[in-house]
Design an enzyme around this catalytic site. Sequence first.
Site, PDB file in Angstrom:
ATOM      1  N   ARG A  65      -8.381  32.294  25.947  1.00 42.36           N
ATOM      2  CA  ARG A  65      -9.920  32.385  26.423  1.00 42.36           C
ATOM      3  C   ARG A  65     -10.843  31.205  26.071  1.00 42.36           C
ATOM      4  O   ARG A  65     -11.914  30.951  26.409  1.00 42.36           O
ATOM      5  CB  ARG A  65     -10.288  33.788  25.474  1.00 42.36           C
ATOM      6  N   HIS A  69     -14.168  29.651  27.638  1.00 36.53           N
ATOM      7  CA  HIS A  69     -15.399  29.601  26.891  1.00 36.53           C
ATOM      8  C   HIS A  69     -16.027  28.140  26.590  1.00 36.53           C
ATOM      9  O   HIS A  69     -17.328  27.815  26.613  1.00 36.53           O
ATOM     10  CB  HIS A  69     -15.373  30.441  25.596  1.00 36.53           C
ATOM     11  N   HIS A 194      -6.741  38.033  31.941  1.00 40.93           N
ATOM     12  CA  HIS A 194      -6.929  39.571  31.100  1.00 40.93           C
ATOM     13  C   HIS A 194      -5.437  40.244  31.125  1.00 40.93           C
ATOM     14  O   HIS A 194      -5.484  41.254  30.871  1.00 40.93           O
ATOM     15  CB  HIS A 194      -7.956  40.268  31.515  1.00 40.93           C
TER      16      HIS A 194
HETATM   17  C1  HEM Z   1     -14.828  36.938  34.678  1.00 45.38           C
HETATM   18  C2  HEM Z   1     -15.593  37.012  33.612  1.00 45.38           C
HETATM   19  C3  HEM Z   1     -15.215  37.192  32.148  1.00 45.38           C
HETATM   20  C4  HEM Z   1     -15.390  38.379  31.554  1.00 45.38           C
HETATM   21  C5  HEM Z   1     -16.784  39.034  31.727  1.00 45.38           C
HETATM   22  C6  HEM Z   1     -14.716  38.284  30.231  1.00 45.38           C
HETATM   23  C7  HEM Z   1     -14.997  38.936  29.257  1.00 45.38           C
HETATM   24  C8  HEM Z   1     -14.010  39.251  28.234  1.00 45.38           C
HETATM   25  C9  HEM Z   1     -14.245  40.007  26.853  1.00 45.38           C
HETATM   26  C10 HEM Z   1     -15.456  40.901  26.728  1.00 45.38           C
HETATM   27  C11 HEM Z   1     -13.184  40.188  26.049  1.00 45.38           C
HETATM   28  C12 HEM Z   1     -13.137  40.808  25.053  1.00 45.38           C
HETATM   29  C13 HEM Z   1     -13.648  40.174  23.608  1.00 45.38           C
HETATM   30  C14 HEM Z   1     -13.452  40.952  22.383  1.00 45.38           C
HETATM   31  O1  HEM Z   1     -14.026  42.193  22.194  1.00 45.38           O
HETATM   32  O2  HEM Z   1     -12.648  40.857  21.581  1.00 45.38           O
HETATM   33  C15 HEM Z   1     -12.260  39.182  26.855  1.00 45.38           C
HETATM   34  C16 HEM Z   1     -10.961  38.803  26.118  1.00 45.38           C
HETATM   35  C17 HEM Z   1     -10.323  37.884  27.079  1.00 45.38           C
HETATM   36  N1  HEM Z   1     -10.556  37.049  28.041  1.00 45.38           N
HETATM   37 FE1  HEM Z   1     -12.113  37.182  29.213  1.00 45.38          FE
HETATM   38  N2  HEM Z   1     -13.805  37.376  30.686  1.00 45.38           N
HETATM   39  C18 HEM Z   1     -13.802  36.875  31.558  1.00 45.38           C
HETATM   40  C19 HEM Z   1     -13.032  35.701  32.366  1.00 45.38           C
HETATM   41  C20 HEM Z   1     -11.839  35.383  31.635  1.00 45.38           C
HETATM   42  C21 HEM Z   1     -11.086  34.227  32.016  1.00 45.38           C
HETATM   43  C22 HEM Z   1     -11.706  33.131  33.237  1.00 45.38           C
HETATM   44  C23 HEM Z   1      -9.991  33.968  31.232  1.00 45.38           C
HETATM   45  C24 HEM Z   1      -9.148  32.867  31.013  1.00 45.38           C
HETATM   46  C25 HEM Z   1      -8.809  32.427  32.293  1.00 45.38           C
HETATM   47  C26 HEM Z   1     -10.340  35.107  30.196  1.00 45.38           C
HETATM   48  C27 HEM Z   1      -9.292  35.204  29.164  1.00 45.38           C
HETATM   49  C28 HEM Z   1      -9.397  36.148  28.350  1.00 45.38           C
HETATM   50  C29 HEM Z   1      -8.418  36.564  27.336  1.00 45.38           C
HETATM   51  C30 HEM Z   1      -6.963  35.939  27.258  1.00 45.38           C
HETATM   52  C31 HEM Z   1      -8.974  37.580  26.462  1.00 45.38           C
HETATM   53  C32 HEM Z   1      -8.172  38.114  25.316  1.00 45.38           C
HETATM   54  C33 HEM Z   1      -8.725  37.435  23.968  1.00 45.38           C
HETATM   55  C34 HEM Z   1      -7.960  37.649  22.718  1.00 45.38           C
HETATM   56  O3  HEM Z   1      -6.690  38.379  22.860  1.00 45.38           O
HETATM   57  O4  HEM Z   1      -8.683  37.811  21.468  1.00 45.38           O
HETATM   58  N3  HEM Z   1     -11.370  35.864  30.549  1.00 45.38           N
HETATM   59  N4  HEM Z   1     -12.922  38.652  28.149  1.00 45.38           N
END
Ligand code: HEM
Length: 329
Positions: A65, A69, A194
Amino acid sequence: MASSSSKSLTFFSINLFLASFLLLSCNGLKVGFYEKSCPDAEAIVKNVINQVLAVAPSLSGPLLRMHFHDCFVRGCEGSVLLNSSTHQAEKDAEPNLTLRGFQIIDKVKAALEKACPSVVSCADIVALVARDVVVATGGASWNVETGRRDGTVSNITEALQNLIPPFTNITGLKERFQQKGLSVKDLIVLSGGHTIGTSHCASFKNRIYNFTGKGTSNDTDPTLDTNYIAHLRKACLPNGPNNLVEMDPGSFRTFDQSYFLHVSKRRGLFQSDAALLDDSETKAYLESHKTGNSTTFFTDFGVSMVNMGRIGVLTGKEGEVRKVCSKVN
Ligand code: HEM
């Protein structure tokens, strides 16, 4: 008149020139940028990441992530890593408060500084780490373009403006990606990130308790599967702690394509995941990747990560190569 051997030499040189031009993408990035300046750079990154994930597998999600970001705010130039100085940095913005693993980036940087001082940028480390966690969790590898330089500015306001909230609808998602030069295909493919990691209850709690603001017992998001709502309510009590929930239930530590199956069964955790059913192109991708072999998704993911990794990069003499990733030189 040129002899046939000098003609073929000219032909060979032109081809060599074209080949090296093609290897160097138009924005100054290149696969193997550190080949001469720090030949072991990529192996060092990979070793540290494999060691870290062997003892702390939950860091794979946040480390993937982190690249997203970084790239969406000021481009992929490591500004997400900078600590606050005279003003609040990107790190202090609400969506970044749930990012983890900064100390792992520091660990990788320390190993690289030992091998080749002031050569490998923090922005490139973040990009290489993202690839290595995908591979370590079961995904396929891709060639990461390198040669990014580090920025010197990090600002909370820009993070709040550019990071995408989890309640964004399909129109908003497409716009946000387009603003960064990414396609609808990149949107659906990268959302597949995700497939690993966890989310805090706060990121989706409105969907299971208070979707319209009435807060009645059935004020839930109608696009969310009812059995899944029941499951999420157990994990996230109305006034309970901000627990962690698996993003891709059943395989949240494995990079696979089951995310697409979950979303197609209306079990995407965020509104932004569910929204991918509201567009013909993203829906078609979901439908064709919800079962079967994951080879195409894996290849697509590498291509889209390279596309994302090109956003707003600094190259050549721009920016700097930080010595410590959390501080400008
Ligand atoms: C399309 C728009 C996206 C939105 C709105 C979004 C939103 C979020 C949110 C809200 C979380 C949870 C954060 C938490 O509460 O701890 C999350 C987690 C995550 N996102 Fe996204 N995300 C997006 C795109 C992406 C992209 C492009 C990637 C990577 C290629 C990504 C990879 C991840 C990963 C791996 C997690 C898990 C993080 C953890 O284990 O702490 N996301 N995302």
